[in-house]
Design an enzyme around this catalytic site. Sequence first.
Site, PDB file in Angstrom:
ATOM      1  N   GLY A  89       0.831  -1.193   0.000  1.00 29.58           N
ATOM      2  CA  GLY A  89       0.000   0.000   0.000  1.00 29.58           C
ATOM      3  C   GLY A  89       0.871   1.249   0.000  1.00 29.58           C
ATOM      4  CB  ILE A  92       6.640   7.556  -4.626  1.00 33.00           C
ATOM      5  CG1 ILE A  92       8.002   7.148  -5.192  1.00 33.00           C
ATOM      6  CG2 ILE A  92       6.650   8.989  -4.118  1.00 33.00           C
ATOM      7  CD1 ILE A  92       8.323   7.764  -6.527  1.00 33.00           C
ATOM      8  CG  PHE A 174       9.670   0.238   9.986  1.00 31.08           C
ATOM      9  CD1 PHE A 174      10.890   0.819  10.299  1.00 31.08           C
ATOM     10  CD2 PHE A 174       9.412  -1.039  10.469  1.00 31.08           C
ATOM     11  CE1 PHE A 174      11.836   0.150  11.064  1.00 31.08           C
ATOM     12  CE2 PHE A 174      10.355  -1.727  11.234  1.00 31.08           C
ATOM     13  CZ  PHE A 174      11.572  -1.129  11.529  1.00 31.08           C
ATOM     14  CB  CYS A 191       4.097   9.374   1.418  1.00 31.20           C
ATOM     15  SG  CYS A 191       5.368   8.460   2.299  1.00 31.20           S
TER      16      CYS A 191
END
Length: 240
Positions: A89, A92, A174, A191
């Site tokens: 999900g 970028i 992460f 993002c």
Amino acid sequence: MNKLIKVEDLGLKDYKATWEYQEDLFKSIIDAKIKNRREALKLPTQNYFLLVEHPHVYTLGKSGDMSNLLVDEKQLAEKGATFYKVNRGGDITYHGPGQVVGYPILDLDNFFTDIHKYLRFLEEMIILTLAEYGLKTERSPGETGVWLDVGTPFARKICAMGVRASRWVTMHGFALNVNADLGYFDLMIPCGIKGKAVTSLNVELGVEKINETEVKAKLLKHFKMLFKAQFDDLKNNQTI
């Protein structure tokens, strides 16, 4: 329920090779779950936590917008970077030297079946770790990850997150900026969120370099506490 997690520090490793390794572990857990269901077995399923540092690479999540990458392939090559579209999900993301990247590959049936809670626990692990360095970090509503100065013009992201889950098995994870070269973030809209900055732990503390081994140990400590887990250190062959 098996709460033992096999921890493996891969060191500096190519993104694609690591992704393929993740996929193999992910598939092995799903295959075991399918076999248990088909054959009415109750064999324990495995859990893994990979720690890694990647050479410069940009990855775009399945819901991402290609226009958030601000350079073309030639310019990426000049920067020594690669690019992949991936099955997590999020939008970028950049990975590179100076980041601590973590990929928990867990069967959440061993812990709790709640993806929202899973993401919040990953964020909490980061928040607790950075608090040990005197940083007050927090969540930003509607924006997965960990931030500083949320709700101000100075809001900046220090940790990005993006996961994939199927049959309650997780992969991806992460990327915490510890000693990151922030110039590489200028080649994208991080993002997909415009107008917000990115930072790194060493920048926030005003030092040249943070001990990344120490950061990893703190992350694992808080992860273990939050997930009520045990760790099997594959490198040292011991349960911790």
